[in-house]
Design an enzyme around this catalytic site. Structure first.
Site, PDB file in Angstrom:
ATOM      1  N   LYS A 190     -50.981 -45.504 -34.728  1.00  0.00           N
ATOM      2  CA  LYS A 190     -50.835 -45.485 -36.551  1.00  0.00           C
ATOM      3  C   LYS A 190     -50.355 -46.186 -36.601  1.00  0.00           C
ATOM      4  O   LYS A 190     -48.654 -46.626 -36.495  1.00  0.00           O
ATOM      5  CB  LYS A 190     -49.970 -43.974 -36.451  1.00  0.00           C
ATOM      6  N   ASP A 246     -53.428 -35.790 -26.750  1.00  0.00           N
ATOM      7  CA  ASP A 246     -53.888 -34.661 -26.883  1.00  0.00           C
ATOM      8  C   ASP A 246     -54.002 -33.691 -27.829  1.00  0.00           C
ATOM      9  O   ASP A 246     -55.380 -32.915 -27.275  1.00  0.00           O
ATOM     10  CB  ASP A 246     -51.718 -33.758 -26.914  1.00  0.00           C
ATOM     11  N   ASP A 250     -58.544 -32.419 -27.560  1.00  0.00           N
ATOM     12  CA  ASP A 250     -59.165 -30.716 -27.910  1.00  0.00           C
ATOM     13  C   ASP A 250     -60.125 -30.714 -28.811  1.00  0.00           C
ATOM     14  O   ASP A 250     -60.774 -30.307 -28.607  1.00  0.00           O
ATOM     15  CB  ASP A 250     -57.901 -29.902 -28.813  1.00  0.00           C
TER      16      ASP A 250
END
Ligand code: NAD
Length: 356
Positions: A190, A246, A250
């Site tokens: 980012k 993380d 997913d």
């Protein structure tokens, strides 16, 4: 030949069911191909709390440190949900990761062509999907100091911090993985908002000169989340920090249909590794023979490849699984012919049949 030490930690819920099948596959290959693997077993998670009053007993940690590779089933369950934070089964995972310095988490998202109907995306978007997410696991905002809550409890804070060394070591794992695959590496950050991401981008870009055969690109994390569900096949290897990894891993997991299909590896700089299915202990189906053991069995395939460089044995497992799926055999979590749904142990046996 030096013996290869593998520690099995079955854990709780469906953990023992799926890891038992993984163990059967490993034992079969070990005997058939004389791999020199020595298997031992220990307790971790809720069952360890019941026996020893803590989720990661000293003896288990010592055995883990002495092993070359660990296969963990899953930990946790409703019986231990109300324990204080330090005694909860999931703390054992954090303890193993930090004590063994397992900083590199590898999560492949591979969709078997026989299961493309199980994905949440249209099958042409995910057919032959094969991407690898590499997540930094021991640094970043989950561990940064200072962290806490203000005295009046009116605010709370965490710190996202990465050192050059931490970025460089995960970067090297990612470049090396890309070299063994399709040689495309996408680094996700980012950098338009966070200083830590500016440093991340600088360090990864500098490393690229040492891996001229790998094509490096950078992507902002919000865009990466969108691209993963828009056109996931554009990716080969993704490398990112702890928090972003993380979440992105997913998302990638769901593209492949069932969480019961996904293995993972967490490695340190000595290639010592903790291998485990991505799923948890699934208390809703535990003890019923409904659990899909393929994620656990694929975790053994990853172990053979990453900790022991036994690539032939590793591919044999992957091929055996594809063969079983190609014949329409599935477990209860997958879409397909109800008459070909196998129990946990029958799926394990079917995969072994294909190895023989
Ligand atoms: P979960 O992954 O255990 O289950 C989510 C859903 O997926 C459930 O419906 C379950 O039946 C299904 N599922 C999971 N694995 C499956 C398999 N192999 N075959 C077929 N279906 C499968 O997640 P949860 O329900 O959020 O968590 C249950 C417990 O597991 C909690 O205590 C949680 O803390 C723990 N957990 C442990 C780990 C780990 O050990 N690494 C990871 C995640 C969650």
């Amino acid at each position: 030949m030096k013996s290869r030490e593998v520690l099995f930690l079955p854990g709780d819920g469906i953990g023992p069911e799926v890891s038992n099948e993984a163990r059967k596959v490993l034992e079969y290959l070990n005997d058939a191909q004389d791999l020199g693997i020595n298997i031992s077993q220990s307790v971790v998670g809720g069952c360890a709390y019941e026996e020893f009053g803590k989720p990661l007993p000293e003896a288990t940690l010592e055995a883990a440190k002495k092993s070359d590779a660990i296969l963990l089933g899953a930990v946790g369950g409703p019986a231990w949900d109300n324990l204080q934070y330090d005694l909860r089964p999931e703390r054992a995972l954090l303890g193993l990761r930090s004590e063994l310095d397992l900083f590199a988490n590898l999560r492949p998202a591979i969709l078997s062509k026989y299961l493309s109907d199980s994905s949440s995306l249209k099958s042409e978007k995910v057919l032959d999907l094969d991407l690898l997410i590499i997540r930094e696991l021991t640094g970043g905002i989950y561990f940064g100091e200072p962290r806490g809550t203000s005295d009046s409890n009116q605010s709370a804070f965490n710190t996202m911090v990465y050192s050059r060394d931490e970025i460089e070591r995960i970067g090297r794992v990612a470049f090396e993985a890309a070299q063994k695959r399709n040689k495309h590496l996408c680094s996700v950050d980012k950098a338009n908002v966070l200083e830590v991401s500016v440093l991340w981008r600088e360090v990864i870009s500098k490393l690229a000169s040492e891996y001229p055969d790998v094509h490096l690109s950078h992507m902002l994390v919000d865009n990466a989340a969108m691209q993963l569900v828009r056109e996931p096949k554009q990716f080969d290897v993704i490398v990112t920090g702890n928090l972003f990894g993380d979440i992105l891993s997913d998302i990638a997991a769901m593209l492949t249909g069932s969480i019961g299909m996904l293995p993972s590896a967490s490695l340190n700089s000595k290639n010592q590794g903790l291998y485990e299915p991505v799923h948890g202990s699934a208390p809703d189906i535990s003890g019923k023979g409904l659990a899909n053991p393929i994620a656990a069995i694929l975790s053994v395939a990853m172990m053979l490849k990453y900790s022991f460089s036994l690539n032939k044995a590793s591919s044999a497992i992957e091929n055996a699984i594809q063969e079983v799926l190609s014949e329409g055999y599935i477990t209860h979590d997958l879409e397909g012919d109800d008459n070909k749904k196998l129990s946990t142990s029958d799926m394990g046996n079917k995969i072994i049949e294909k190895l023989i």
